[in-house]
Design a protein around this motif. Sequence first.
Motif, mmCIF file in Angstrom:
data_model
loop_
_atom_site.group_PDB
_atom_site.id
_atom_site.type_symbol
_atom_site.label_atom_id
_atom_site.label_comp_id
_atom_site.label_asym_id
_atom_site.label_seq_id
_atom_site.Cartn_x
_atom_site.Cartn_y
_atom_site.Cartn_z
ATOM 1 N N ILE A 112 0.833 -1.208 0.000
ATOM 2 C CA ILE A 112 0.000 0.000 0.000
ATOM 3 C C ILE A 112 0.867 1.258 0.000
ATOM 4 O O ILE A 112 0.570 2.248 -0.683
ATOM 5 C CB ILE A 112 -0.947 -0.020 1.216
ATOM 6 C CG1 ILE A 112 -1.956 -1.166 1.085
ATOM 7 C CG2 ILE A 112 -1.675 1.308 1.361
ATOM 8 C CD1 ILE A 112 -2.826 -1.350 2.308
ATOM 9 N N GLU A 113 1.964 1.217 0.734
ATOM 10 C CA GLU A 113 2.851 2.381 0.793
ATOM 11 C C GLU A 113 3.486 2.664 -0.561
ATOM 12 O O GLU A 113 3.569 3.821 -0.995
ATOM 13 C CB GLU A 113 3.928 2.133 1.848
ATOM 14 C CG GLU A 113 4.886 3.298 2.043
ATOM 15 C CD GLU A 113 5.943 3.003 3.092
ATOM 16 O OE1 GLU A 113 6.848 3.836 3.261
ATOM 17 O OE2 GLU A 113 5.859 1.934 3.733
ATOM 18 N N TYR B 203 2.264 1.843 -3.458
ATOM 19 C CA TYR B 203 1.224 2.261 -4.403
ATOM 20 C C TYR B 203 0.831 3.719 -4.190
ATOM 21 O O TYR B 203 0.575 4.451 -5.150
ATOM 22 C CB TYR B 203 -0.001 1.359 -4.253
ATOM 23 C CG TYR B 203 -1.133 1.718 -5.194
ATOM 24 C CD1 TYR B 203 -1.119 1.302 -6.517
ATOM 25 C CD2 TYR B 203 -2.209 2.487 -4.758
ATOM 26 C CE1 TYR B 203 -2.143 1.633 -7.383
ATOM 27 C CE2 TYR B 203 -3.242 2.823 -5.612
ATOM 28 C CZ TYR B 203 -3.206 2.389 -6.926
ATOM 29 O OH TYR B 203 -4.227 2.730 -7.783
ATOM 30 N N ASN B 204 0.798 4.156 -2.953
ATOM 31 C CA ASN B 204 0.362 5.520 -2.648
ATOM 32 C C ASN B 204 1.443 6.567 -2.886
ATOM 33 O O ASN B 204 1.178 7.761 -2.709
ATOM 34 C CB ASN B 204 -0.111 5.608 -1.193
ATOM 35 C CG ASN B 204 -1.406 4.844 -0.967
ATOM 36 O OD1 ASN B 204 -2.176 4.630 -1.903
ATOM 37 N ND2 ASN B 204 -1.637 4.426 0.259
ATOM 38 N N LYS B 205 2.640 6.158 -3.264
ATOM 39 C CA LYS B 205 3.693 7.140 -3.523
ATOM 40 C C LYS B 205 3.356 8.009 -4.724
ATOM 41 O O LYS B 205 3.593 9.217 -4.719
ATOM 42 C CB LYS B 205 5.029 6.423 -3.747
ATOM 43 C CG LYS B 205 5.711 5.984 -2.466
ATOM 44 C CD LYS B 205 7.069 5.374 -2.762
ATOM 45 C CE LYS B 205 7.775 4.970 -1.472
ATOM 46 N NZ LYS B 205 9.104 4.354 -1.739
ATOM 47 N N THR B 206 2.830 7.404 -5.767
ATOM 48 C CA THR B 206 2.514 8.141 -6.997
ATOM 49 C C THR B 206 1.019 8.270 -7.248
ATOM 50 O O THR B 206 0.625 8.896 -8.231
ATOM 51 C CB THR B 206 3.161 7.442 -8.203
ATOM 52 O OG1 THR B 206 2.708 6.075 -8.263
ATOM 53 C CG2 THR B 206 4.678 7.444 -8.078
ATOM 54 N N ALA B 207 0.190 7.691 -6.403
ATOM 55 C CA ALA B 207 -1.257 7.759 -6.619
ATOM 56 C C ALA B 207 -1.805 9.096 -6.122
ATOM 57 O O ALA B 207 -1.327 9.656 -5.133
ATOM 58 C CB ALA B 207 -1.951 6.611 -5.891
ATOM 59 N N HIS B 208 -2.787 9.622 -6.813
ATOM 60 C CA HIS B 208 -3.444 10.862 -6.412
ATOM 61 C C HIS B 208 -4.889 10.813 -6.905
ATOM 62 O O HIS B 208 -5.200 10.174 -7.911
ATOM 63 C CB HIS B 208 -2.724 12.087 -6.987
ATOM 64 C CG HIS B 208 -2.639 12.094 -8.478
ATOM 65 N ND1 HIS B 208 -1.683 11.373 -9.169
ATOM 66 C CD2 HIS B 208 -3.397 12.711 -9.419
ATOM 67 C CE1 HIS B 208 -1.851 11.549 -10.463
ATOM 68 N NE2 HIS B 208 -2.891 12.349 -10.647
ATOM 69 N N SER B 209 -5.743 11.482 -6.193
ATOM 70 C CA SER B 209 -7.167 11.478 -6.526
ATOM 71 C C SER B 209 -7.443 12.486 -7.634
ATOM 72 O O SER B 209 -6.931 13.613 -7.617
ATOM 73 C CB SER B 209 -7.994 11.821 -5.286
ATOM 74 O OG SER B 209 -7.604 13.091 -4.778
#
Length: 218
Positions: free
Chosen positions: A80-81, A83-89
């Motif tokens: 999860i960490e 994946y969330n490095k480059t993910a944005h809403s």
Amino acid sequence: MKKLIAGSWTAGSFNVDKFAKSLLLFRNAPRSGAASPAQMVLNRPVRDALPAHRRSFAPEWQQKTDVLEKRARRAKEVQIEHYNKTAHSLPPLSIGDHVVIQHPISKCWSTPAVVVEIGPHRDYLLKTPAGRLFRRNRRMLRKRVPVMPGTKSTSTPTPPAPIPVKPETTSTTKSMPPAPEASPKQANARQRGKPKPPTFAVLRRSTRTTKPPDRYTN
């Protein structure tokens, strides 16, 4: 599981024994948490078709369940960490917005469309200028500003303000005294320091008289 079923066919018929052996191997195969389905259910591995030593099934060689759970939880947190490095809403779209659809294979933003319906799971129903309907996820849509052909901006650009030019000031030049004349010694020293022009030898013609050959006289 589909691969196990597809690999159990032999000569056009389904081999039950082969499928049972492959199912035992599948139950003993460890998962991401280093625990196999047999260990999750029975807390120990089961015997399968592969040869194994009898002591490999002893309890001291089996890891505890809580250790496996902690390892699986930590692996999920790391996933999860990352994946969330480059993910944005992405901001939601509304009906009537002009968007560009991304091609799923070439990844090019090439198809313009208009949003006509909003789905419950971040999906949108789109209509192209040709009349085709597509349903795409929000990550495959990019909002754009439509530009109609032949339109010009009505606002006239304001000319830049003139730059004031400062008057040139005449500077008073002081009269320079005349240079003193060089003495004869200084003139000779300057002439000695100058390189001499190259001299070329004068070509001279030979004064010897030439006689015609006597081979044509006879």
